[in-house]
Scaffold this motif. Structure first.
Motif, PDB file in Angstrom:
ATOM      1  N   TYR A   1      -6.198   2.178   7.243  1.00 57.61           N
ATOM      2  CA  TYR A   1      -6.664   0.819   7.554  1.00 57.61           C
ATOM      3  C   TYR A   1      -7.357   0.886   8.911  1.00 57.61           C
TER       4      TYR A   1
ATOM      5  N   GLU B   1      -1.513  -4.640  13.226  1.00 49.37           N
ATOM      6  CA  GLU B   1      -1.226  -6.002  13.692  1.00 49.37           C
ATOM      7  C   GLU B   1      -2.351  -6.489  14.591  1.00 49.37           C
TER       8      GLU B   1
ATOM      9  N   GLU C   1       8.092   4.913   5.572  1.00 44.43           N
ATOM     10  CA  GLU C   1       7.466   3.672   6.008  1.00 44.43           C
ATOM     11  C   GLU C   1       6.214   3.430   5.172  1.00 44.43           C
ATOM     12  N   ALA C   2       6.001   2.213   4.729  1.00 42.00           N
ATOM     13  CA  ALA C   2       4.815   1.876   3.935  1.00 42.00           C
ATOM     14  C   ALA C   2       3.600   1.748   4.854  1.00 42.00           C
TER      15      ALA C   2
ATOM     16  N   THR D   1       0.616  -0.097   6.198  1.00 42.09           N
ATOM     17  CA  THR D   1       0.219  -1.502   6.293  1.00 42.09           C
ATOM     18  C   THR D   1      -0.965  -1.636   7.240  1.00 42.09           C
TER      19      THR D   1
ATOM     20  N   ASN E   1      -4.352   2.603  11.302  1.00 45.11           N
ATOM     21  CA  ASN E   1      -3.079   3.034  10.725  1.00 45.11           C
ATOM     22  C   ASN E   1      -3.427   3.973   9.588  1.00 45.11           C
TER      23      ASN E   1
END
Length: 158
Positions: free
Chosen positions: A150, A58, A52-53, A55, A93
């Motif tokens: 992040y 959300e 999974e990248a 990111t 993340n």
């Protein structure tokens, strides 16, 4: 005469090279190689690469980002941020390049929390705060350089 001597010297060099190559080939054919042992066909103990990248977190429905940082690596102190009174979401993340490593996020005068950043998959964490009053404070991310991350700090969109 010089020509004959030159031809004899060349022949001697050629014969020496052939004998040397034959000797080296004989050593390696008999298993006398000084090279490294080939790897065993046993199962690898290295974790597979992430599927999974990494990111950005959300944004919660009905919220806006006050702070959005990343991707970064390692330790990073941030300037003063203003947090409004009420519900606040802090999302992180992260993923480590190898082994599991902790990432600590600290908020001046409020506290902080720790996230275990895996070396295999992206770790997604969300913490909720309920502030009784608006505040201005510093926050810091502290982790090893092998961790990419992040951070998103969110407040209700009013």
């Amino acid at each position: 005469m010089k020509r004959e001597l030159l031809m004899h010297a060349r022949r001697a060099a050629l014969i020496s090279a052939v004998l040397l190559c034959g000797t080296l080939a004989a050593c390696t054919e008999k298993g006398g190689s000084d090279g490294p042992e080939p790897p065993s066909p046993s199962a690898s103990t290295v974790a597979p690469p992430p599927q999974e990248a990494l990111t950005a977190p959300e944004v919660e429905p009905g919220f806006k980002e006050i702070v959005s940082e990343g991707p970064h690596r390692g330790v990073m102190p941030f300037g003063t941020i203003g947090l409004p009174k009420g519900e606040i979401w802090i999302k992180v993340n992260c993923i480590s390049r190898s082994k599991s490593v902790n990432l600590e996020l600290s908020l001046e005068k409020i506290g902080g929390f720790s996230v275990g950043c895996s070396g295999v998959s992206v770790e997604k964490t969300a913490h909720q705060l309920n502030l009784e009053a608006a505040r201005r404070l510093h926050f810091t991310v502290n982790t090893e350089d092998s961790v990419r991350w992040y951070v998103s700090i969110q407040a209700p969109a009013r």
